[in-house]
Design a protein around this motif. Structure first.
Motif, PDB file in Angstrom:
ATOM      1  N   SER A  83       0.734  -1.247   0.053  1.00 30.42           N
ATOM      2  CA  SER A  83       0.066  -0.075  -0.001  1.00 30.42           C
ATOM      3  C   SER A  83       0.878   1.241   0.027  1.00 30.42           C
ATOM      4  CB  SER A  83      -0.908   0.174   1.277  1.00 30.42           C
ATOM      5  OG  SER A  83      -0.096   0.205   2.497  1.00 30.42           O
ATOM      6  N   ARG A  84       0.310   2.348  -0.591  1.00 33.75           N
ATOM      7  CA  ARG A  84       0.797   3.504  -0.769  1.00 33.75           C
ATOM      8  C   ARG A  84      -0.017   4.650  -0.327  1.00 33.75           C
ATOM      9  NH1 ARG A  84       5.011   1.091  -0.225  1.00 33.75           N
ATOM     10  NH2 ARG A  84       6.420   0.579  -1.828  1.00 33.75           N
ATOM     11  N   PRO A 224       2.333   2.996   4.995  1.00 30.06           N
ATOM     12  CA  PRO A 224       2.532   1.757   4.133  1.00 30.06           C
ATOM     13  C   PRO A 224       2.824   0.443   4.515  1.00 30.06           C
ATOM     14  CG  PRO A 224       3.754   3.809   3.216  1.00 30.06           C
ATOM     15  CD  PRO A 224       3.202   4.042   4.668  1.00 30.06           C
ATOM     16  N   HIS A 226       3.408  -3.628   3.460  1.00 34.11           N
ATOM     17  CA  HIS A 226       3.581  -4.806   2.709  1.00 34.11           C
ATOM     18  C   HIS A 226       2.912  -5.960   2.985  1.00 34.11           C
ATOM     19  CE1 HIS A 226       6.014  -7.934   0.225  1.00 34.11           C
ATOM     20  NE2 HIS A 226       6.581  -6.822  -0.193  1.00 34.11           N
ATOM     21  N   ASP A 232       5.652  -0.983   6.954  1.00 36.32           N
ATOM     22  CA  ASP A 232       6.820  -0.376   6.620  1.00 36.32           C
ATOM     23  C   ASP A 232       7.621   0.317   7.802  1.00 36.32           C
ATOM     24  OD1 ASP A 232       8.721   1.240   5.264  1.00 36.32           O
ATOM     25  OD2 ASP A 232       7.828   1.080   3.179  1.00 36.32           O
TER      26      ASP A 232
END
Length: 470
Positions: A83-84, A224, A226, A232
């Protein structure tokens, strides 16, 4: 060791070798006769081992040749993207969508891929009924009187004993019982925060956590994440000076099913302790690991009482019992004060029954069976998605828990997919539910907590066909 337990143990050992890549796709497994000789078991027991591995979609047979390691379904499809989220707090809560999806909870006419709990068919309901009857006899008041503020002693003692398996080393006096994990999280957030402060969470995140944070006037900063390793750490280090607290689900979070590496957990605890920023750890999925070992927690590395560790039996034993707890560290008194005001007492009858069930071997036996069923379900879901969903569909790689995250083409709208599927008796959780930002509109979460049947496979196939159409 019983033969029943031995065959499951051998199957688990072989499964672990396959999942770690020691045994690779196409490798030939030992023959039935070799297994008999190596483990001192009979032919029927050895055959059951291969049936177990076949059910997990880990092996396949070749006539006259033996058993071979399967190519995992996920090899045929890409990993869902990390995700960002936008690096600023947001509050675009999809209230209407969340209400719609959860309004179908308990609707037996629907196939509820949307509700992230194990189905009643995977739970030891008859045994739990007996424990409830026994609890009315064991409790002096028959369960009608108030429990002590800290909660049922038997339950707290069992949770403390089980913490030894992951290095928690908790004492029963360090625990406070609650009405499920969300009640525990609510107490923690109320004790630690005030309106306007910033809380850091994983993205995507369970909708209930997002709604709770907003209801308390918090600014929610999504980080963010993973799909394999979770939060992150570099992004976390960068925002650490801006946040007042953090809520994390390091073990098999929903919807990604990611598992934060131990080194990240340890680093995170150290970073937050140095700044005096508390960590609320939601560990409701920790016992649903697919590997041989239960993962450790952030609480494992907590030496200052800065981690508030929350858990419950809602995902493993009895969702409706609402049995939860928190080990609040140095914030125990604040939590007790809140419980006195908001709850006064936890239900003694269900907590006594749950504590008694956990004190026997029944609970561990149930967990072993439940984990196997969920691992098999996960493999079957992924295989069906690979077969019938649009080409290029990405998925997460759950290592435990109950959730499979699906990432469709950017042009796909999973809210429309939800509406289309619902008309055919299928309920999913669109990705937009799991964020306060405009993201994940092409994603969805599937719970693999339903017993596997041919009808369920057909529903997944039908959902894949719908995904091609929207």
């Amino acid at each position: 060791m019983t033969k029943d337990y031995l065959y499951r143990q051998v199957a688990d050992e072989l499964a672990a070798l396959i999942n770690r890549g020691v045994l690779k796709p196409g490798d030939k497994l030992p023959s039935v006769r070799m297994l008999c000789k190596r483990y001192g078991i009979g032919m029927n027991t050895a055959k059951r081992i291969f049936v177990q591995l076949s059910d997990r979609a880990l092996v396949y047979s070749k006539p006259q040749s033996g058993y071979f390691v399967s190519q995992p379904a996920y090899v045929r499809q890409p990993l869902a993207a990390p995700s960002r989220p936008h690096p600023e707090p947001a509050s675009l809560e999809p209230k209407e969508l969340i209400t719609k999806v959860y309004s179908h909870m308990g609707n037996e006419k629907l196939t509820l891929f949307s509700i992230n709990v194990p189905s009643a068919g995977l739970l030891p309901l008859a045994k739990l009924k007996k424990e409830l009857i026994q609890a009315t006899q064991q409790l002096g008041s028959g369960g009608a009187a108030y429990e002590s503020l800290q909660g049922n002693v038997r339950l707290r003692r069992m949770v403390a004993q089980r913490s030894l398996a992951w290095g928690g080393n908790l004492h029963e006096d360090e625990l406070v019982t609650t009405n499920g994990a969300m009640n525990a999280l609510s107490f923690c957030l109320m004790a630690l925060s005030r309106p306007g402060q910033t809380i850091a969470i994983e993205s995507p995140c369970y909708p209930g956590i997002l709604q709770l944070a907003l209801s308390l006037g918090l600014r929610v900063l999504e980080l963010p994440t993973h799909p394999i390793t979770g939060l992150d750490m570099e992004a976390l280090r960068q925002v650490l000076p801006k946040i007042d607290l953090c809520l994390v689900v390091p073990n098999f979070n929903t919807p990604l099913g990611s598992l934060m590496p131990d080194v990240h957990k340890k680093e995170m605890v150290g970073l937050f302790a140095a700044r005096g920023v508390p960590i609320i750890e939601d560990d409701i999925y920790g016992d649903l690991h697919f590997g041989l070992q239960r993962p450790v927690c952030c609480k494992t590395f907590d030496t200052t009482g800065n981690v508030l560790w929350c858990g419950s039996l809602s995902k493993t034993l009895a969702p409706g019992y609402r049995v939860g707890w928190v080990a609040p560290g140095r914030y125990k008194e604040q939590i007790l004060k809140l419980k006195l005001v908001h709850a006064l007492s936890s239900p003694p009858l269900v907590q006594e029954a749950a504590g008694t069930f956990m004190s026997t071997g029944k609970y561990d036996k149930h967990l072993r069976q439940l984990r196997r069923s969920l691992e098999e379900n996960c493999a079957r879901y992924m295989g069906t998605v690979a077969d019938y969903f649009p080409e290029g569909t990405g998925t997460s790689r759950p290592q435990g828990g109950l959730s499979l995250w699906i990432e469709l083409a950017d042009t796909t709208n999973t809210v429309k997919l939800y509406e289309l599927a619902l008309k055919q008796g299928i309920c999913i959780a669109p990705g937009r539910m799991f964020t306060l930002q405009e993201q994940f509109n092409n994603c969805l979460r599937l719970s693999f907590g339903l017993p596997w049947t041919e009808e369920l496979r057909q529903k997944l196939k039908q959902l894949g066909n719908f995904a091609r159409a929207v």
